[in-house]
Design a protein around this motif. Sequence first.
Motif, mmCIF file in Angstrom:
data_model
loop_
_atom_site.group_PDB
_atom_site.id
_atom_site.type_symbol
_atom_site.label_atom_id
_atom_site.label_comp_id
_atom_site.label_asym_id
_atom_site.label_seq_id
_atom_site.Cartn_x
_atom_site.Cartn_y
_atom_site.Cartn_z
ATOM 1 N N ALA A 178 0.831 -1.205 0.000
ATOM 2 C CA ALA A 178 0.000 0.000 0.000
ATOM 3 C C ALA A 178 0.870 1.262 0.000
ATOM 4 N N GLY A 179 1.877 1.285 -0.860
ATOM 5 C CA GLY A 179 2.677 2.495 -1.022
ATOM 6 C C GLY A 179 3.964 2.527 -0.207
ATOM 7 N N ARG A 180 4.116 1.615 0.770
ATOM 8 C CA ARG A 180 5.389 1.607 1.524
ATOM 9 C C ARG A 180 6.489 1.137 0.573
ATOM 10 N N ARG A 181 7.526 1.956 0.461
ATOM 11 C CA ARG A 181 8.615 1.582 -0.466
ATOM 12 C C ARG A 181 9.957 1.732 0.222
ATOM 13 N N TRP A 182 10.793 0.729 0.062
ATOM 14 C CA TRP A 182 12.196 0.826 0.472
ATOM 15 C C TRP A 182 12.988 -0.159 -0.349
ATOM 16 N N ASP A 183 14.287 0.062 -0.375
ATOM 17 C CA ASP A 183 15.152 -0.866 -1.092
ATOM 18 C C ASP A 183 15.647 -1.958 -0.153
ATOM 19 N N PRO A 184 15.993 -3.093 -0.742
ATOM 20 C CA PRO A 184 16.478 -4.194 0.091
ATOM 21 C C PRO A 184 17.918 -3.949 0.541
ATOM 22 N N PHE A 185 18.276 -4.534 1.644
ATOM 23 C CA PHE A 185 19.697 -4.624 2.009
ATOM 24 C C PHE A 185 19.826 -5.723 3.048
ATOM 25 N N ALA A 186 21.068 -6.144 3.256
ATOM 26 C CA ALA A 186 21.354 -7.111 4.310
ATOM 27 C C ALA A 186 22.682 -6.765 4.950
ATOM 28 N N ALA A 187 22.803 -7.066 6.220
ATOM 29 C CA ALA A 187 24.053 -6.841 6.948
ATOM 30 C C ALA A 187 24.229 -7.985 7.940
ATOM 31 N N ALA A 188 25.466 -8.332 8.205
ATOM 32 C CA ALA A 188 25.727 -9.402 9.173
ATOM 33 C C ALA A 188 26.831 -8.974 10.137
ATOM 34 N N PHE A 189 26.701 -9.454 11.371
ATOM 35 C CA PHE A 189 27.626 -9.104 12.445
ATOM 36 C C PHE A 189 28.077 -10.400 13.109
ATOM 37 N N ALA A 190 29.364 -10.716 12.999
ATOM 38 C CA ALA A 190 29.888 -11.912 13.671
ATOM 39 C C ALA A 190 30.366 -11.503 15.060
ATOM 40 N N LEU A 191 29.781 -12.084 16.087
ATOM 41 C CA LEU A 191 30.032 -11.656 17.468
ATOM 42 C C LEU A 191 30.607 -12.790 18.293
ATOM 43 N N SER A 192 31.391 -12.412 19.295
ATOM 44 C CA SER A 192 31.737 -13.399 20.309
ATOM 45 C C SER A 192 32.094 -12.663 21.591
#
Lengths: 265, 393
Positions: A178-192
Amino acid sequence: MSALAFTVRGLGFWAPGYPDLAAWRARPDACPEGQAREPAAPKAELLPPMMRRRTSLLTRMAAEVAAQALRDGSLDPTGATFVYGSVYGEIRTTLDLLAALLVAGEPLSPTKFHNSVHNTAAGYVSIATGNRAGNAALSAGRSTVAMGLLECAALVAAGEGDVVLVIAEEPLPEPLAAGRRWDPFAAAFALSASAPGDMPARTCRLEHGANDMPEAPRPIPPWLADNPCAAALTLVEALAAGAPARVALEPHLAAGWQCALGAGA
Amino acid sequence: MQPYPITAMALCNGMGDSTAAVLAALRAGRSGLGPCPAEFELDAVVGAIPSPLPALPRLLGPVRDTRQARIAAVALAELQAPLERARARWGGDRVAIVLGTSTGGIEASETAYAHAEAHGGALPPDYDVEHSHALDAVLHLARVLGGGLGGPAYVVSTACSSSAKVFASAQRLLAADLCDAVLVGGVDSLCRLTVRGFAGLEVLSSKPCRPFSRERAGINIGEGAALLLVERTGEGPARLLGVGESSDAYHMTSPHPEGLGARLAMERALHHAGLFAGDVDHVNAHGTGTKQNDSMESAAIRAVFAGAAAPAVVATKGYTGHMLGAAGATEIAFVVDAIAGRYLPASVGADPLDDTLAVDVVTARRDVPTRAALSNSFAFGGSNCSVLVGGPA
């Protein structure tokens, strides 16, 4: 060590036109106004070709950034615990199924059906890497990044070893959007868990407080700022910049969870 | 891990719209399965909540009145007193919410999409993807109907293991001192997408499901909610002792044929709690009613309990159908009731047993105590979870 402290050992990033973190960091200050609405999916070479061709943009983005973060942090792909965060998950595959439901008597595609679950990427990545650890797929609206980091911090505190948070969000398809628009993205964080000798700027502590921090030095381009997981972009930038900072993980709230970088263990 | 008391629970599913009705049916061996609604256009059996669901109260702000929201509200209404007690004791900001769902509000999206197709792309006025469809919409409902729960809140959605895995998250949030109480559980509603999806996989039975029976013919889909309160300390009928999670790393929908991931999940739950197989008296099986599941789960149970007394195996999907994202928490609640009531429910439909499985399936109610029990949940993506529950300290 505080139960909410950890060190970020590796990062992964993908957005249309920016295949990795280096490309993203080298972007011009004035980004193009809009991006392609049907972006080419990342290579996602973590997945074998026969498997990859059955997967969505979301799963490929997730697999791509997971592999980058594992490599960047020199983590064992078979041993790490993965936590996936996405608000709408496999929404475009779900829409295909909603359309198929309108055809009377038409059986639903079994592949599309199992590819519509929120833990689709989790399943494919575990199969591709032979990883038998537990994993999780979460959703918490615009707090998804914050809640994903809380889940990860609690896993690290519980002594579960290396943990990889994978954030990925596809565009919402019409008519549901219904009109909501954004572009895709992905991010990853390796933690310990943090250890002596860790790069100070990569040590993080989760805190809850008023979101009164100054504007980030480089604003997020508008075509990504509306992505409900955009807080992950700010966090990636701050971690890559390597200086102490405080990042709002729930910028839509007056007060919320934050990540203090360079806070030490 | 440190055990945490389970201090309250609320259930609704095919057996009834209240905890009392559900547990009365479980104790009496009365199934809640019935014919699939005609509009699904399928010859199938489902576990549908038998009574009309009341409309949501108007004070819920942006939350839309979906079937999933109504189901959650029914269960939340029963938890008012224990949640009030928890808020008073710990403070609302110290009560977290971790809920499992696989469907979210997809049932509303089915109607909305059909409407849009018939009306030139226009969605119905009461539909909004963020507040009708999204997995996290149920969190706002729980925050408000829970009387103001301000702790960390998220949904775990790993298909059919969702509301078992929430117990792992809850335990870790408590251990990390991120909260003092957690509202955990699962909520799924019947919808065409899951019923026809499983039909597409050719695992749906047109008769009531019969896990562990040689006459099994597949699964039934169910709906409902199971909400439980886990607290740092307190009095309750049972305790959360440990949770084991694993991945099969084998196939998206077929379980590992020898049950390797299932075995790992059970072993990790025991290890987590510092217990041994011999400390466990019963296993609430995943027991969906497919030959694949029966065979691999039996193999996994036999392997975990090799060298210990064989546990009693209880399969309860013959009462509820497979509640998918709500199945794990529902079956953990059944284990809590079995511990509190010193009985093992009959596995309805299991008789005559498939003798090749070589596990001790409970076909008629047994009035025996349980010291500790494992509750298994396995899912698409090879996601496995086994939750270890024991009696009060």
